[in-house]
Each structure stands twice: as structure tokens, then as C-alpha cells.
Design an enzyme around this catalytic site. Structure first.
Site, mmCIF file in Angstrom:
data_model
loop_
_atom_site.group_PDB
_atom_site.id
_atom_site.type_symbol
_atom_site.label_atom_id
_atom_site.label_comp_id
_atom_site.label_asym_id
_atom_site.label_seq_id
_atom_site.Cartn_x
_atom_site.Cartn_y
_atom_site.Cartn_z
ATOM 1 C CG ASP A 107 -2.023 -0.962 1.231
ATOM 2 O OD1 ASP A 107 -2.272 -1.550 0.170
ATOM 3 O OD2 ASP A 107 -2.674 -1.144 2.280
ATOM 4 N NE ARG A 172 -4.053 -1.601 -4.547
ATOM 5 C CZ ARG A 172 -3.606 -1.854 -3.309
ATOM 6 N NH1 ARG A 172 -3.375 -0.866 -2.452
ATOM 7 N NH2 ARG A 172 -3.396 -3.079 -2.920
HETATM 8 P P1 FAD Z 1 -14.289 8.729 -5.318
HETATM 9 O O1 FAD Z 1 -13.539 9.782 -6.062
HETATM 10 O O2 FAD Z 1 -14.317 8.794 -3.833
HETATM 11 O O3 FAD Z 1 -15.762 8.697 -5.851
HETATM 12 C C1 FAD Z 1 -16.027 8.684 -7.254
HETATM 13 C C2 FAD Z 1 -17.327 7.964 -7.527
HETATM 14 O O4 FAD Z 1 -17.191 6.562 -7.192
HETATM 15 C C3 FAD Z 1 -18.515 8.444 -6.718
HETATM 16 O O5 FAD Z 1 -19.111 9.591 -7.280
HETATM 17 C C4 FAD Z 1 -19.412 7.214 -6.753
HETATM 18 O O6 FAD Z 1 -20.071 7.113 -8.003
HETATM 19 C C5 FAD Z 1 -18.418 6.061 -6.646
HETATM 20 N N1 FAD Z 1 -18.214 5.708 -5.236
HETATM 21 C C6 FAD Z 1 -17.134 5.978 -4.483
HETATM 22 N N2 FAD Z 1 -17.295 5.503 -3.229
HETATM 23 C C7 FAD Z 1 -18.508 4.925 -3.176
HETATM 24 C C8 FAD Z 1 -19.265 4.289 -2.163
HETATM 25 N N3 FAD Z 1 -18.807 4.147 -0.917
HETATM 26 N N4 FAD Z 1 -20.480 3.818 -2.466
HETATM 27 C C9 FAD Z 1 -20.996 3.956 -3.713
HETATM 28 N N5 FAD Z 1 -20.316 4.584 -4.730
HETATM 29 C C10 FAD Z 1 -19.101 5.057 -4.465
HETATM 30 N N6 FAD Z 1 -5.300 5.082 -1.136
HETATM 31 C C11 FAD Z 1 -4.006 5.342 -0.816
HETATM 32 O O7 FAD Z 1 -3.630 6.507 -0.630
HETATM 33 N N7 FAD Z 1 -3.113 4.298 -0.706
HETATM 34 C C12 FAD Z 1 -3.462 3.000 -0.956
HETATM 35 O O8 FAD Z 1 -2.613 2.109 -0.838
HETATM 36 C C13 FAD Z 1 -4.810 2.725 -1.325
HETATM 37 N N8 FAD Z 1 -5.212 1.468 -1.606
HETATM 38 C C14 FAD Z 1 -6.485 1.261 -2.062
HETATM 39 C C15 FAD Z 1 -6.858 -0.025 -2.456
HETATM 40 C C16 FAD Z 1 -8.114 -0.236 -3.020
HETATM 41 C C17 FAD Z 1 -8.485 -1.614 -3.460
HETATM 42 C C18 FAD Z 1 -9.017 0.851 -3.167
HETATM 43 C C19 FAD Z 1 -10.372 0.658 -3.764
HETATM 44 C C20 FAD Z 1 -8.663 2.111 -2.728
HETATM 45 C C21 FAD Z 1 -7.411 2.337 -2.167
HETATM 46 N N9 FAD Z 1 -7.026 3.606 -1.745
HETATM 47 C C22 FAD Z 1 -5.715 3.826 -1.400
HETATM 48 C C23 FAD Z 1 -8.040 4.695 -1.563
HETATM 49 C C24 FAD Z 1 -8.126 5.621 -2.747
HETATM 50 O O9 FAD Z 1 -6.966 6.444 -2.810
HETATM 51 C C25 FAD Z 1 -9.360 6.548 -2.657
HETATM 52 O O10 FAD Z 1 -9.236 7.350 -1.513
HETATM 53 C C26 FAD Z 1 -10.677 5.819 -2.564
HETATM 54 O O11 FAD Z 1 -10.698 4.688 -3.380
HETATM 55 C C27 FAD Z 1 -11.821 6.761 -3.017
HETATM 56 O O12 FAD Z 1 -11.695 7.103 -4.383
HETATM 57 P P2 FAD Z 1 -12.532 6.401 -5.562
HETATM 58 O O13 FAD Z 1 -11.681 6.420 -6.789
HETATM 59 O O14 FAD Z 1 -12.951 5.045 -5.131
HETATM 60 O O15 FAD Z 1 -13.830 7.263 -5.773
#
Ligand code: FAD
Length: 292
Positions: A107, A172
Site C-alpha cells: 500500500d 495499483r
Molecule cells: P471517489 O472519487 O471517492 O468517488 C467517485 C465515484 O465513485 C462516486 O461519485 C461514486 O459514483 C463512486 N463511489 C465511491 N465511493 C462509493 C461508495 N462508498 N459507495 C458507492 N459509490 C461510491 N489510497 C491510498 O492513498 N493508498 C493506498 O494504498 C490505497 N489502496 C487502495 C486499495 C483499493 C483496493 C481501493 C479501492 C482504494 C485504495 N485507496 C488507497 C483509496 C483511494 O486512494 C481513494 O481514496 C478511494 O478509493 C476513493 O476514491 P474512488 O476512486 O474510489 O472514488
């Protein structure tokens, strides 16, 4: 004891519960990235204990024949104590995983950790894939290996991704979970989304596989599918346990989907973050507590 309401986002307190959850995912064609919750240890014993638990987890995964990888946080295995502690613990996990054919994700934490994380990733990914195990290009993506996370909100990431293009591991792509200073980070959803898309365009053109879309965003997932169709580059979709679960199962009918499955007795702060990040999640938690 874990509150039942946390079950949506956390698989349980112990590895057995996490692996039982993985088994249910695998039955529906979703693979798993298992994460032991924990971060920012300033005491060596705690860092070593989590590293030990990861090695045991890898053995359990290999024995159980589940389709699962692990994901570890640098500060959980000693980065706050020194880069040498982090590397020593990571090496133990990666070597055990390599022997058992289990993939290890690293991560990415806040920007102060980026260099140490990418340097360790590059070294272990090259070492791991430079021998016997890199028998054929398809094995490279399935038979053990190392991957790292990069964050679109950091301005440096474009350069980092260029550096990673020829490293034989997986990357990732996420938007970034940490609130970073404006001098080094894009601020605002639009700017981060634009950068995320630009990074995907670069990766699908320049990488020969190993791209992971770590996002729940339908627009970014659709864009990745378009780019995959255009360039033929392999990719996978990764989402968190409890977030868009239905979409995960639907996408898994056509694409490779991994669910990030956290477990462990430090579940409270993780559950709190998930509940607070979107009002739907908060309402879910409130309704569950009220029993409706
Ligand atoms: P967002 O920009 O939050 O949302 C965009 C759209 O996605 C929303 O408008 C909606 O349509 C949909 N959406 C988002 N969340 C939801 C929800 N809860 N329910 C329904 N729809 C939703 N971050 C790090 O800094 N370091 C890491 O190592 C790291 N590892 C990760 C590993 C995985 C598998 C994932 C999924 C995320 C990880 N993250 C990590 C977190 C990442 O950086 C984001 O903060 C987080 O994923 C939110 O961004 P998003 O792209 O999902 O969508």
C-alpha cells in the site's frame, strides 16, 4: 469484540474469518487482497509481530488454495522506525510469499513514505521476477510477485509511473487517500480525476500488463475498459470490501476483480473512516445500530 455493524467493511478479527470471507468471494469469481489492519508502529515488536502474522497468512492462503493476495502498509512493518526495519520485514514476507506463489501488494501511505516505498518495491519486484519464477510472461502475473500502489493526487506520480513502466510487477492506481500539501498535490476532485485518467492512458499505452484500477468510480472503470479494448493491455479492478459490492460481482462476470479484505483487532478506526467518508455509509451504520 467486533461490532456486528463493522462486518460490512471488515471481515473479522482473525485470519480464519478473513479467509472464510475470501472463500465466499472466490465462489462468486471475485479474488481477494487480504490486509491485516495496522499502521504507524513506533515499536519494533509490534512491527515484527505484524510481519510475522503476514508470513503466516501467506502460508494459510497457500495451504487453503484460495485465490488471494496480501497487502501490507510500510508503516505497519517498521517504516517509522527506519527504512532498514521496513525492508527487513518486507523481505521476509516477500520471500515467504514467493516460495508459496502468493502475490504481495505494498500500500502507499503519505508523501513522506513514497521514495522508500517505491525503492523497496522496485528492488523486490526485480529480484523476485528475475529468476526461475519468471518462466513465461503469463506466469509473471499469477505466480507470486510484488505490486505497489501509486496516487494520482501527487504531482510526482506521473514521473514515478514512467520509472515503474519496465519494472516487472503490478501497479495499483488510486486517487489518493491522504490530505497532502498543495505544493506537491492536486487539489479538488476534478484535478485529481483528470490526472487519474491521464495516468491510466499512459499505463495502458506503455505497460505490458499488471495495471490495477483501485477505484469505485464508474467513470474511471469505464475509461479503463475502453483503454483495455483499445490497447489490449491486461488489467484488474480492485475495490474495498463493503463498497459497491453488487458492482464487484457484476464486473467479475467479465473482468478480473479483486476485493480488498481488511481484518484484525484494529478494526475500529478503519470502520470509522469508511462510515464517515460517504453519507450512504454513515446511514448504513446508523440504521444497523438502530436495528432497522
Ligand atoms: P471517489 O472519487 O471517492 O468517488 C467517485 C465515484 O465513485 C462516486 O461519485 C461514486 O459514483 C463512486 N463511489 C465511491 N465511493 C462509493 C461508495 N462508498 N459507495 C458507492 N459509490 C461510491 N489510497 C491510498 O492513498 N493508498 C493506498 O494504498 C490505497 N489502496 C487502495 C486499495 C483499493 C483496493 C481501493 C479501492 C482504494 C485504495 N485507496 C488507497 C483509496 C483511494 O486512494 C481513494 O481514496 C478511494 O478509493 C476513493 O476514491 P474512488 O476512486 O474510489 O472514488
Amino acid at each position: 469484540m467486533m461490532l456486528p455493524v463493522a462486518n460490512r467493511f471488515v471481515a473479522g478479527e482473525g485470519p480464519a474469518e478473513a479467509l472464510e470471507h475470501v472463500r465466499q468471494l472466490n465462489d462468486r469469481n471475485v479474488k481477494a487482497i487480504v490486509n491485516l489492519l495496522g499502521e504507524h508502529y513506533d515499536d519494533r515488536e509490534a512491527a515484527d509481530a505484524d510481519a510475522r502474522e503476514y508470513r503466516e497468512l501467506v502460508e494459510d492462503i497457500a495451504r487453503s488454495d484460495l485465490d488471494a493476495t496480501v497487502s501490507v502498509k510500510p508503516s505497519q512493518i517498521g517504516l517509522d522506525l527506519g527504512e532498514d526495519v521496513f525492508r527487513e520485514n518486507l523481505e521476509g514476507i516477500v520471500e515467504t510469499a514467493a516460495d508459496r506463489g502468493v502475490f504481495v501488494w505494498i500500500d502507499m501511505e503519505d508523501h513522506t513514505t513514497t521514495d522508500a516505498t517505491l525503492d523497496a518495491y522496485e528492488e523486490f519486484a526485480r529480484k523476485h521476477w528475475s529468476g526461475e519464477r519468471a518462466r513465461s510472461s503469463s506466469d509473471r502475473w499469477t505466480d507470486g510477485g510484488v505490486g505497489v500502489c501509486v496516487q494520482a493526487n501527487l504531482k510526482r506520480t506521473r514521473r514515478d509511473v514512467e520509472r515503474l513502466a519496465d519494472v516487472p510487477g503490478k501497479v495499483r492506481f488510486v486517487k489518493g487517500a491522504y490530505d497532502e500539501p498543495a505544493e506537491i498535490a492536486y487539489k479538488g476532485k476534478d484535478a485529481v480525476n483528470r490526472e487519474y485518467e491521464a495516468l491510466l492512458e499512459y499505463a495502458f499505452e506503455q505497460f505490458d500488463g499488471g495495471i490495477a484500477i483501485g477505484s469505485h468510480d464508474p467513470a474511471m472503470i469505464d475509461r479503463a475498459i475502453e483503454l483495455h479494448e483499445e490497447h489490449g493491455t491486461d488489467f484488474e479492478i480492485q475495490m474495498l470490501m463493503g463498497v459497491r459490492n453488487d458492482a464487484q460481482f457484476e464486473l467479475a462476470e467479465e473482468y478480473e476483480v479483486y476485493q480488498y479484505v481488511p481484518y484484525g483487532d484494529r478494526w475500529m478506526s478503519y470502520f470509522y473512516r469508511r462510515a464517515m467518508e460517504r453519507k450512504e455509509n454513515l446511514w448504513f451504520a446508523v440504521r444497523a445500530v438502530l436495528g432497522r
